[in-house]
Design a protein around this motif. Structure first.
Motif, short mmCIF file in Angstrom:
data_model
loop_
_atom_site.label_atom_id
_atom_site.label_comp_id
_atom_site.label_asym_id
_atom_site.label_seq_id
_atom_site.Cartn_x
_atom_site.Cartn_y
_atom_site.Cartn_z
N CYS A 222 43.51 30.92 37.73
CA CYS A 222 42.27 31.73 37.27
C CYS A 222 42.96 32.96 36.56
CB CYS A 222 41.44 32.19 38.55
SG CYS A 222 40.45 33.57 38.12
N GLY A 224 41.83 35.64 35.92
CA GLY A 224 41.62 36.89 36.40
C GLY A 224 42.45 37.10 37.62
N CYS A 225 42.32 36.66 38.50
CA CYS A 225 43.04 36.89 39.81
C CYS A 225 44.23 36.30 40.06
CB CYS A 225 42.04 36.66 41.28
SG CYS A 225 41.66 34.85 41.31
N LEU A 245 38.13 31.23 34.65
CA LEU A 245 37.80 32.30 35.66
C LEU A 245 37.38 31.56 36.87
CD1 LEU A 245 36.40 35.07 34.06
CD2 LEU A 245 38.87 35.06 34.84
N CYS A 246 37.62 31.77 38.02
CA CYS A 246 37.09 31.19 39.32
C CYS A 246 35.77 31.96 39.35
CB CYS A 246 38.01 31.73 40.41
SG CYS A 246 38.14 33.38 40.91
N ARG A 248 34.30 34.06 41.66
CA ARG A 248 34.46 35.36 41.93
C ARG A 248 34.78 36.52 40.73
NH1 ARG A 248 32.50 39.14 44.74
NH2 ARG A 248 32.47 37.57 46.57
N CYS A 249 35.67 35.85 40.02
CA CYS A 249 36.08 36.75 38.72
C CYS A 249 34.93 36.73 37.66
CB CYS A 249 37.37 36.32 38.04
SG CYS A 249 38.73 36.63 39.14
N ASP A 252 32.55 39.22 38.94
CA ASP A 252 33.24 40.72 38.69
C ASP A 252 33.18 41.08 37.28
OD1 ASP A 252 33.27 40.84 41.47
OD2 ASP A 252 35.32 40.51 41.91
N VAL A 254 35.55 40.04 34.90
CA VAL A 254 36.91 40.29 34.73
C VAL A 254 37.32 40.23 33.55
CG1 VAL A 254 39.18 39.63 34.95
CG2 VAL A 254 37.44 39.55 37.26
N ASN A 256 40.43 41.16 29.97
CA ASN A 256 41.75 41.72 29.59
C ASN A 256 41.91 41.91 28.19
OD1 ASN A 256 41.96 39.16 28.34
ND2 ASN A 256 43.14 38.14 29.97
#
Length: 289
Positions: A222, A224-225, A245-246, A248-249, A252, A254, A256
């Motif tokens: 992922c 993100g995390c 991304l997973c 959760r990300c 959220d 996420v 960059n």
């Protein structure tokens, strides 16, 4: 030597199944100087933007030569593959030819025949999907209001029953409360997602997260995390190369330096792995003969 002889060109297979084309490097919308094979990019042509996958690269003459081979049989009349694929008086250097010339006991004729076969296989899947894509999705596009459109359908997983056709999705259409950065489910065929049949009201973010909560994406990180081999749905950016991304990300939002909040995220499951049919890889005659 003309400028077009020096500039790098690419064979692109359009995602809207409208065929293939040869495009110069300068038409590809990317900040990277290196264009990767088999990655998808936005192509700016005459003021319009289309999206496609890069399947070959080389000089303009090389790309056009191999693309033109798709319109004719492997052996045109009594000509040898090398005669059909190149000028009888000269052979222009080719980056993608040089990459496989190191193989033992393979000559120019076999290289040309192999490249032609590979290009046929790469475009075959798009042609088959084009035929199957004539089946209609039983929804209307919320972008252009087109009723029961064919080919790709993108259903937003963050809006209530919001759908876009391929044209509106690729042009980043935003209407009502829908934003281009929303996560979407990508239908290739009516009522079929991730290789299984779904009713329209079953395709929601929460339902898909529940169904695929135990999916493990082995060796996928992922962005993100930075978790490796994460579980659940996988969301792939439609703009950034190799960006995942997973759940959760995605929730959220996420971002960059390269990945922005307005980049569409396409839901994926590890249940669907692209495969090449055995029928596609069995050649009826020896290469180069």
């Amino acid at each position: 030597m003309e400028q077009s002889d020096l500039e790098e060109y690419y064979v692109v297979r359009w995602e809207d199944f409208s065929g293939t084309a040869v495009v110069p490097h300068k038409w590809i919308v990317t900040e990277s100087k290196q264009i990767k094979l088999f990655e998808r990019y936005n192509i700016e042509m005459h003021g319009l933007i289309k999206r496609g996958k890069i399947i070959l690269k080389g000089t303009k003459q090389n790309c056009e030569m191999h693309l033109n081979r798709l319109a004719s049989p492997l052996h045109a009349g009594s000509r040898k593959p090398s005669e059909a694929l190149s000028s009888p008086n000269s052979r222009e250097p080719s980056p993608f030819r040089d990459q496989i010339k190191h193989i033992d006991n393979i000559n120019d004729e076999k290289v040309d025949a192999l490249l032609s076969q590979c290009l046929r296989l790469l475009t075959l899947n798009g042609r088959r999907e084009n035929v199957a894509g004539k089946e209609e999705h039983n929804v209307s596009c919320d972008g252009c209001k087109l009723p029961k459109f064919t080919r790709d359908r993108y259903k937003c997983l963050q809006c209530d029953n919001y759908n876009l056709c391929a044209h509106c999705f690729e042009n980043r259409k935003e209407t009502k409360s829908h934003l281009t950065g929303h996560a979407v489910a990508h239908y290739k065929y009516p009522n079929e997602l991730f290789g299984r049949e779904f009713k329209n009201d079953e395709v929601t973010m929460e339902n898909l997260k529940r169904i695929y909560q135990n999916d493990i994406h082995e060796n996928v990180t992922c962005n993100g995390c930075l978790k490796v081999s994460f579980k659940g749905l996988r969301f792939k950016c439609d703009m950034c190369p190799d960006y995942d991304l997973c759940p959760r990300c995605v929730y959220d939002c996420v971002t960059n330096v390269d990945h922005k909040s307005n980049h569409a995220m396409i839901a994926m499951s590890n249940e669907v792995i692209p495969k090449i049919s055995q029928e596609d890889i069995v050649l009826g005659e020896e290469l180069g003969q």
